[in-house]
Design an enzyme around this catalytic site. Structure first.
Site, short mmCIF file in Angstrom:
data_model
loop_
_atom_site.label_atom_id
_atom_site.label_comp_id
_atom_site.label_asym_id
_atom_site.label_seq_id
_atom_site.Cartn_x
_atom_site.Cartn_y
_atom_site.Cartn_z
N PRO A 160 67.18 -9.26 24.99
CA PRO A 160 66.20 -8.35 25.63
C PRO A 160 64.93 -9.16 25.77
CG PRO A 160 67.33 -7.27 23.72
CD PRO A 160 67.81 -8.64 23.78
N TYR A 161 64.56 -9.98 24.97
CA TYR A 161 63.30 -11.11 25.17
C TYR A 161 63.45 -11.62 26.50
CZ TYR A 161 60.20 -14.78 24.51
OH TYR A 161 59.01 -15.63 24.46
N ALA A 162 64.71 -12.19 26.75
CA ALA A 162 64.99 -12.90 28.10
C ALA A 162 64.87 -12.11 29.28
CB ALA A 162 66.55 -13.40 27.95
N ALA A 204 62.98 -9.25 29.64
CA ALA A 204 61.61 -8.95 29.68
C ALA A 204 60.62 -10.16 30.08
CB ALA A 204 61.03 -8.69 28.05
N LYS A 205 61.17 -11.50 29.65
CA LYS A 205 60.21 -12.52 30.39
C LYS A 205 60.80 -12.58 31.87
CE LYS A 205 57.51 -13.80 26.94
NZ LYS A 205 56.08 -13.86 27.25
#
Length: 253
Positions: free
Chosen positions: A155-157, A159-160
């Site tokens: 999820p972080y990947a 979003a970035k």
């Protein structure tokens, strides 16, 4: 050199790490700075350090994963400072080590709201002030987790990488308003990275080995100066760029 003399900046995630380093660097270069963070005491301390440098500072406790807080800090910062020339979205959050199959909707949504939705919310709210500035600058943050992928951090990947697409689109839309939008993709020894290194020492060691300069960047000496450059008139012809401040460690150049 006072490259940002008289400029008015809002920096999120300024209670520690990269955000704090940027806020202090801006102050040293002559900017007045509004700082926001979910950690009230930490962000107040950052504001005190800015005042000690001889610049005006305003601190806001805010959860930038909430639209109402993003809108509030932009409007209150503009009111306190007299406008906004520079917006830095450095706040982020991730829960590392959770496989995709074990990621529930709440974790997924919270990660995207803190990391990506906050960028949309603050930029949308700040646009009138950045336009009025006549030399507006927005600095957002990407990650190697996005450009290269990172197991246990999808999820972080996502979003970035979304931040990059959004930023490039904004750069095209807002160029007519003399607003530049750029992205820094750092590899830095931020508090969150240091904590990750403690929890996953083998992964950290492997990550450092892949960096040609052999180390994670220092928030104050290696990352903040890049933000100062992008916010200054020295970068007046630079927009829609992803600048890798990564010691050569990222695969995408």
């Amino acid at each position: 050199m006072q490259r940002l003399k008289g400029r008015l900046a809002l920096v999120t995630g300024a209670g520690q790490g990269i955000g704090k380093a940027i806020a202090l660097a801006f102050a040293r270069e002559g900017a007045s700075v509004a700082v926001a963070d979910i950690k009230a005491e930490s962000v107040r301390n950052t504001a005190k350090e800015i005042v000690a440098l001889g610049q005006s500072a305003t601190a806001f406790e805010a959860d930038i994963g909430l639209r109402v807080d993003c809108q509030r800090i932009v409007l209150e910062s503009a009111s306190a400072l007299g406008g906004i020339d520079i917006l830095v979205n450095s706040a982020a959050w991730a829960k590392v080590g959770v496989p995709i199959a074990e990621t529930d909707d709440e974790l997924y949504q919270r990660t995207l709201d803190v990391c990506m939705s906050s960028v949309f919310w603050t930029m949308r709210a700040a646009h009138p002030f950045l336009k009025q500035s006549g030399h507006g600058s927005v600095i957002n943050f990407a990650s190697n987790a996005g450009t290269e992928g990172m197991s246990g951090n999808a999820p972080y990947a996502a979003a970035k990488e979304a931040i990059r697409g959004f930023s490039r689109s904004a750069a095209r839309e807002w160029a007519k308003d003399n607003i530049r939008v750029n992205i820094i993709r750092p590899i830095a020894a931020s508090p969150s990275t240091q904590q990750w290194g403690k929890e996953f020492p083998a992964q950290r060691k492997a990550a450092e080995a892949r960096i040609p300069l052999g180390r994670f960047g220092d928030c104050d000496r290696d990352i903040a100066p890049v933000a100062v450059f992008l916010a200054s008139d020295e970068a007046r012809y630079i927009t829609a760029v992803t600048l890798p401040a990564d010691g050569g460690g990222g695969m995408e150049r």
